[in-house]
Design a protein around this motif. Sequence first.
Motif, PDB file in Angstrom:
ATOM      1  N   GLY A   1      32.392  58.272  44.680  1.00 30.69           N
ATOM      2  CA  GLY A   1      33.740  57.873  44.970  1.00 30.69           C
ATOM      3  C   GLY A   1      33.853  56.542  44.209  1.00 30.69           C
ATOM      4  N   LEU A   2      33.471  56.409  43.121  1.00 31.88           N
ATOM      5  CA  LEU A   2      33.651  55.218  42.120  1.00 31.88           C
ATOM      6  C   LEU A   2      35.097  54.635  42.037  1.00 31.88           C
ATOM      7  N   PHE A   3      36.007  55.456  42.064  1.00 31.91           N
ATOM      8  CA  PHE A   3      37.526  54.948  41.922  1.00 31.91           C
ATOM      9  C   PHE A   3      37.770  54.092  43.363  1.00 31.91           C
ATOM     10  N   GLU A   4      37.121  54.558  44.437  1.00 37.51           N
ATOM     11  CA  GLU A   4      37.436  53.883  45.709  1.00 37.51           C
ATOM     12  C   GLU A   4      36.841  52.469  45.646  1.00 37.51           C
ATOM     13  N   TYR A   5      35.790  52.381  45.016  1.00 33.58           N
ATOM     14  CA  TYR A   5      35.353  51.190  44.746  1.00 33.58           C
ATOM     15  C   TYR A   5      35.982  50.426  43.766  1.00 33.58           C
ATOM     16  N   LEU A   6      36.199  50.854  42.832  1.00 32.91           N
ATOM     17  CA  LEU A   6      37.000  50.256  41.554  1.00 32.91           C
ATOM     18  C   LEU A   6      38.473  49.670  42.263  1.00 32.91           C
ATOM     19  N   SER A   7      39.071  50.508  42.908  1.00 30.02           N
ATOM     20  CA  SER A   7      40.329  49.829  43.416  1.00 30.02           C
ATOM     21  C   SER A   7      40.164  49.044  44.667  1.00 30.02           C
ATOM     22  N   MET A   8      39.442  49.375  45.485  1.00 31.88           N
ATOM     23  CA  MET A   8      39.317  48.206  46.409  1.00 31.88           C
ATOM     24  C   MET A   8      38.677  46.943  46.360  1.00 31.88           C
ATOM     25  N   VAL A   9      37.762  46.894  45.039  1.00 25.62           N
ATOM     26  CA  VAL A   9      36.961  45.567  44.850  1.00 25.62           C
ATOM     27  C   VAL A   9      37.368  45.135  43.498  1.00 25.62           C
ATOM     28  N   PHE A  10      37.449  46.006  42.483  1.00 27.13           N
ATOM     29  CA  PHE A  10      37.439  45.314  41.201  1.00 27.13           C
ATOM     30  C   PHE A  10      38.948  45.403  40.637  1.00 27.13           C
ATOM     31  N   ALA A  11      39.770  45.907  41.329  1.00 22.62           N
ATOM     32  CA  ALA A  11      41.295  45.849  40.925  1.00 22.62           C
ATOM     33  C   ALA A  11      41.907  44.494  41.241  1.00 22.62           C
ATOM     34  N   THR A  12      41.176  43.802  42.097  1.00 18.13           N
ATOM     35  CA  THR A  12      41.664  42.602  42.895  1.00 18.13           C
ATOM     36  C   THR A  12      41.755  41.484  41.603  1.00 18.13           C
ATOM     37  N   ASP A  13      42.967  40.958  41.518  1.00 15.96           N
ATOM     38  CA  ASP A  13      43.274  39.717  40.272  1.00 15.96           C
ATOM     39  C   ASP A  13      42.619  38.728  40.757  1.00 15.96           C
ATOM     40  N   LEU A  14      42.277  37.767  40.019  1.00 18.17           N
ATOM     41  CA  LEU A  14      41.724  36.518  40.274  1.00 18.17           C
ATOM     42  C   LEU A  14      42.475  35.828  41.389  1.00 18.17           C
ATOM     43  N   TYR A  15      43.638  35.689  41.172  1.00 19.93           N
ATOM     44  CA  TYR A  15      44.850  34.976  42.132  1.00 19.93           C
ATOM     45  C   TYR A  15      44.622  35.565  43.623  1.00 19.93           C
ATOM     46  N   SER A  16      44.446  36.759  43.715  1.00 23.49           N
ATOM     47  CA  SER A  16      44.276  37.403  45.343  1.00 23.49           C
ATOM     48  C   SER A  16      42.988  37.257  45.552  1.00 23.49           C
ATOM     49  N   ARG A  17      41.860  37.042  44.829  1.00 21.40           N
ATOM     50  CA  ARG A  17      40.653  36.763  45.068  1.00 21.40           C
ATOM     51  C   ARG A  17      40.423  35.842  46.269  1.00 21.40           C
ATOM     52  N   LYS A  18      41.438  34.694  46.075  1.00 16.82           N
ATOM     53  CA  LYS A  18      41.338  33.683  46.826  1.00 16.82           C
ATOM     54  C   LYS A  18      41.459  34.013  48.437  1.00 16.82           C
ATOM     55  N   PHE A  19      42.299  35.025  48.468  1.00 12.85           N
ATOM     56  CA  PHE A  19      42.844  35.445  49.975  1.00 12.85           C
ATOM     57  C   PHE A  19      41.953  36.711  50.349  1.00 12.85           C
ATOM     58  N   LEU A  20      41.152  37.565  49.616  1.00 15.81           N
ATOM     59  CA  LEU A  20      40.596  38.597  50.274  1.00 15.81           C
ATOM     60  C   LEU A  20      39.114  38.508  50.341  1.00 15.81           C
ATOM     61  N   GLN A  21      39.056  39.400  51.552  1.00 13.24           N
ATOM     62  CA  GLN A  21      37.418  39.611  51.680  1.00 13.24           C
ATOM     63  C   GLN A  21      36.490  40.455  50.782  1.00 13.24           C
ATOM     64  N   LEU A  22      35.585  40.024  49.940  1.00 17.97           N
ATOM     65  CA  LEU A  22      35.255  40.611  49.011  1.00 17.97           C
ATOM     66  C   LEU A  22      33.573  40.773  48.946  1.00 17.97           C
ATOM     67  N   PRO A  23      32.983  41.788  48.567  1.00 18.02           N
ATOM     68  CA  PRO A  23      31.674  42.008  48.873  1.00 18.02           C
ATOM     69  C   PRO A  23      30.762  40.735  48.172  1.00 18.02           C
TER      70      PRO A  23
ATOM     71  N   ALA B   1      50.282  41.957  48.433  1.00 15.79           N
ATOM     72  CA  ALA B   1      50.933  43.250  48.927  1.00 15.79           C
ATOM     73  C   ALA B   1      50.340  44.482  47.821  1.00 15.79           C
ATOM     74  N   LYS B   2      50.490  44.115  46.519  1.00 18.97           N
ATOM     75  CA  LYS B   2      50.044  45.100  45.533  1.00 18.97           C
ATOM     76  C   LYS B   2      48.970  45.674  46.016  1.00 18.97           C
ATOM     77  N   GLN B   3      47.763  44.702  46.057  1.00 15.65           N
ATOM     78  CA  GLN B   3      46.434  45.133  46.457  1.00 15.65           C
ATOM     79  C   GLN B   3      46.312  45.941  47.744  1.00 15.65           C
ATOM     80  N   TYR B   4      47.065  45.777  48.820  1.00 18.86           N
ATOM     81  CA  TYR B   4      47.209  46.642  49.789  1.00 18.86           C
ATOM     82  C   TYR B   4      47.641  47.986  49.448  1.00 18.86           C
ATOM     83  N   VAL B   5      48.757  47.977  48.712  1.00 19.69           N
ATOM     84  CA  VAL B   5      49.239  49.169  48.133  1.00 19.69           C
ATOM     85  C   VAL B   5      48.234  50.124  47.453  1.00 19.69           C
TER      86      VAL B   5
END
Lengths: 306, 462
Positions: A220-242, B44-48
């Motif tokens: 399920g690599l894509f799931e991990y990639l899209s959930m975790v590694f697609a997060t841009d540096l700006y959004s990382r300030k607001f999201l729970q990450l492993p 929101a993009k990340q959520y999508v």
Amino acid sequence: MDALNATDDISQVVILLEANPYFWGGRSNGAHSTGPANFTFDRFLEHVLLFINSLHLLNQANRIVVIATGATSCAYLYDSNAAELSENARTARVSKKLSVVEKITQKLEDFMSKEAVYDLNQGTEDNRYSLLSGSLSMALCYIQRILRGPSPHPLPRILCLQGTPDAPPQYIAVMNAIFSAQRSLVPIDACIVGNHHSAFLQQATHITGGIYMKPPAPEGLFEYLSMVFATDLYSRKFLQLPRASGVDFRASCFCHKKSIDMGFVCSVCLSIFCKGQRTCTTCNAIFAPSKQPNPAAAAAQKRKVS
Amino acid sequence: MPNVRVVSRNFMEMVAALPAAKLDELYGSPWTCQAVVRSLPPLAKQYVLRLLFVEAAVSSKSIQDWALPDALNKHKVAIDKLEQLRVLIEATERRKEVSYKLNPRLQKQLQDVLKTGGGVPRESLPASFAARVPSLVDLENYAMKQWEAVLLQLVSSAFAEASTVPMNSTLTATFQRAGLITTPKGKEPPKITDAGFQFLLMDTNSQLWQIVREYVASAEDRGMDSAELISFLLELGFLNIGEPYNLNTLSPMQQNVIKELAALGVLQIQSGTKDRWFIPTKLASNLSASISETSGVQPGEGFVVVETNFRIYAYTTSKLQAEILRLFVRLEYQLPNLVVGSLTKESVSTAFASGISSDEMISFLSKHAHPHAAKKTPVVPETVTDQIRLWENDRNRVQMSPAYMYKEFPTVETFEAVDNYARDIGALLWDEPSTQRLVGKAERHEEMRNFIRRQSSAPQRR
């Protein structure tokens, strides 16, 4: 306009793709398999391509570079920026129509055939390992060019998709790359697709503030990639990450490239050795035999004597 | 410049304002879906992306768990935006908690985009046409020239004597709708409004969006389906710049739109012996991209040097730029490639009178700074920015607010009680104990009157 807009989510992602033929080939043979047998290179590539497309979807200004990490060489596979740069040439108009997938697979084939040639010329001693230090350096060089380019540049980060175990001979080169990434504020993310944790990348992510992850189910690599590694540096300030559960901080000695818990350190240049030496092989400092050696050294000394 | 963002965001608000059924219909096109996703705030993009391959409804609580506790505000903004655009749909479950699902149409389109990697909406014409297509540089010059012509039209209405440019009726109507120029009364030619002056100082992307927005808003009046128009406009943004696309395969409505957009410089129409085709310019890619935050980057080189002695040197050959500078600069002389002027109290005050603010002037000067000047910090000398702001403050010495005056109180005690009460509720504007008069804000008059009544006396009020 030197500083980037604080709400910018535009990223420059450099993906280091594990492309060691021995790693992926060994898998299907099942002989000395280092990963789950049903996760082939084709599947792996599919997931990564989906990931690349989703990065493009998130922001049309996102730039993506893919570098293949092979056993004996590294190569650029894809650069989303290059298509735009060479637009002026009439010939480029035709080649531009190739989709991302076609571009990458085409380059990958070239790369693999070159790997095969190198391989014939060189010994096959260390082909279990991939040239992580090489691809990391290439990524950093590329990022340096972006950082020194015209001023509003995207935020760079590196994503290592590593499958092979750490290569001890590359220890110094990898650590140097990590520190230079830290200096230029480039986070290194690591996603381990093999069976072994990578101490190098654990340290890399820890030092540079990236994310380290070894997906329990690589299918399920894509799931991990899209959930975790697609997060841009700006959004990382607001999201729970492993977060990394533990980091293997062990260093490798400079003399035999073994990772050690305790060893000898040169008092001048801080080189690490697994055995006591008369002179430092790195900086040629001469060690005076001390009257009161520290307990660890003494223990080692004793062991050596007996 | 805060209003830039408002303008560019507004287009998506317009999309959000469409009725649900129409919005769902829009999501049938992969291009609209992509443009909508890209316009979303980063979170929101990340959520999508996270929900993209999730079929089942996800409870709002588990989505909230993705965000850090500190970022709850950002999370709420993201969810609101997603709901507004019907990207997330509330799924009704038996249990009481709210759960969300991605809009199924959008989900399917985006999944396809990921699998195929997007590509372009329509095939460009074969390479045999390529030889007749202008080079990218020519195309950009063309786009800029067209766009400048549009703005010149607006400017020419600012200076009545310079009405050399023939007026395009659609454009004039659009300008009027946007409130950039006045609607003509009788035979008087339309005049530029305050909003029009501000419009001139915005960057190209924001200007383009405002025009396009008005264009879409007026679509219904002209018998066009606004949903169809929006999806076509968004699709245009995904075409490759500088490649020819066949015009004849488009629907009549789309051909119409193309013609009108060509007047704006968004695309160039060429025709051969049999076929007609259009070539999108750089402005077209802005149609889907302008929502991104980088739109502040000005296309083209800067040209303005501001000196500490209020002198302005503008290295430009463009008539438009000279006209825009004329809005707030006293032009001293014009050479073929150089305009020299100075900021004077009179010139700046005229600009204030036309509704241009000091911030807009300063941001125009710093955005268009000559590369050599742009290296300095601050780009525009502080003496100049401070003086412009001081001049603006000069105009704001008098503040008007509706008010009531209370006087002829029966006793000193009543006056003092009322005076204190007014101060307490924040209604007091002015008081003078020696003559026992005070002035209070009009909106608090009810409270004041009730209080004075309760003082069981009947003061006269005016």
